[in-house]
Design an enzyme around this catalytic site. Structure first.
Site, PDB file in Angstrom:
ATOM      1  N   GLY A   1       0.862  -1.274   0.019  1.00 13.58           N
ATOM      2  CA  GLY A   1       0.113   0.114  -0.034  1.00 13.58           C
ATOM      3  C   GLY A   1       0.814   1.219   0.079  1.00 13.58           C
TER       4      GLY A   1
ATOM      5  N   GLY B   1       7.685   6.599  -6.593  1.00 17.06           N
ATOM      6  CA  GLY B   1       7.240   7.767  -5.834  1.00 17.06           C
ATOM      7  C   GLY B   1       7.275   7.379  -4.343  1.00 17.06           C
ATOM      8  N   ASP B   2       6.613   6.250  -3.698  1.00 20.38           N
ATOM      9  CA  ASP B   2       6.492   5.980  -2.464  1.00 20.38           C
ATOM     10  C   ASP B   2       8.045   5.865  -1.811  1.00 20.38           C
ATOM     11  OD1 ASP B   2       3.783   5.535  -3.043  1.00 20.38           O
ATOM     12  OD2 ASP B   2       4.158   3.496  -3.116  1.00 20.38           O
TER      13      ASP B   2
END
Ligand code: AMP
Length: 302
Positions: free
Chosen positions: A29, A257-258
């Site tokens: 997630g 991006g995370d």
């Protein structure tokens, strides 16, 4: 007591194909991915915690066990009797991945339903990290409770970082997404969008325009990522562009991006150097995208 990096959002069960009709279970997630990389990049003088909702069943227990084993604290997580965690399945057809989701009733959607619990978690944090997906899964009342708790934690000294991670399908409509994301950005020290999303859903012509828009909303610092192109870092008084080192062997950009956000924030919390933080974010993301999957064991613990 160590300072705490607190990520808030939804961690899901991931079923990834391993062959004809067989799948491997994992957990992932967007905010969890960032917490996982931050735990690897930050020294032990920082605690890393995750806040979400889970059920009381076995798979929920496996999820919190997974977080604990990664060194991520789970003490504030809400446990709900009548819900369980969300799930997604990756399917492969002719080498192309597609995703099917079962998350509309997930326990994480209730993470802001008890404002006292949410505030207790946030008030203890040195840095609160969340995303547009965190907000998308909440009810309108949950979003307002989230913003209130965030404002109150910031008044007590917490910093806040936010990745808009625009996913219109998770929101009731695109206008609500844009207005909630703008409101959230105005409450944050770091806003960390990916230009691809901003261009698609806000119609921004350039990364600098995205930065200006979030600064005007009230963000302190905006860090605009743009795949292999320049990262723009802007405050009200300053603006710089940094080129990420080229990566020739891009295998899978999941969590680019995370992981960038994790590398950037972990470095910034220690050195407060924008140049070093962009370099750390780009280095980590550049490594992650050379491997398959969201969570790549590519960092020695700090
Ligand atoms: P994105 O969210 O896709 O804009 O990417 C986040 C970060 O990952 C970028 O700021 C880069 O540091 C890195 N990145 C993503 N794609 C590439 C690429 N093709 N080559 C080099 N770095 C990349």
């Amino acid at each position: 007591m160590p300072s705490t990096f607190l990520a808030i959002g939804e961690c899901m069960v991931e079923m990834a194909p391993t062959g004809e009709g067989t799948f491997k279970m994992g957990f992932a997630g967007d905010t969890l991915n960032t917490a996982w990389y931050v735990r690897k990049a930050l020294g032990q003088d920082w605690a890393v915690a995750y806040y979400t909702g889970v059920g009381m069943d076995q798979v929920s227990r496996q999820m919190t066990d997974f977080l604990n084993e990664a060194g991520i604290e789970t003490g504030y997580i809400r446990e709900l009797q009548d819900r369980t965690v969300g799930l997604y399945m990756i399917q492969l057809k002719d080498g192309e991945r597609s995703f099917a989701y079962w998350r509309s009733q997930s326990a994480a959607r209730c993470l802001a339903d008890d404002p006292a619990v949410l505030s207790a978690a946030m008030d203890n944090a040195g840095l609160i990290y969340f995303s547009g997906i965190t907000l998308a899964i909440l009810s309108p009342e949950g979003r307002q409770a989230f913003f209130q708790a965030l404002k109150s934690a910031r008044q007590k000294g917490a910093k806040a970082a936010f990745d808009p991670n625009l996913r219109p399908r998770l929101w009731e409509d695109a206008e609500t997404m844009r207005s909630c994301v703008t409101e959230a950005a105005g409450l944050c020290d770091f806003v960390m969008p990916s230009f691809e999303d901003e261009e698609a859903y806000f119609g921004d012509a350039t990364p600098s325009i995205s930065a200006d828009r979030y600064l005007a909303a009230g963000a302190e610092m905006v860090v605009v990522k743009n795949g292999p192109q320049e990262v723009i870092v802007a405050t009200a008084s300053d603006r710089h562009a940094f080129s990420p080192a080229p990566v020739s062997n891009v295998v899978d950009t999941t969590a680019a991006g995370d992981s960038f956000n994790a590398g950037f924030l972990a470095e910034y919390l220690v050195t407060m150097s924008v140049t070093a933080s962009v370099a750390a974010g780009a280095r980590l993301a550049g490594t992650v995208i050379q491997h398959r999957g969201a969570l790549v064991d590519c960092l020695e613990p700090a």
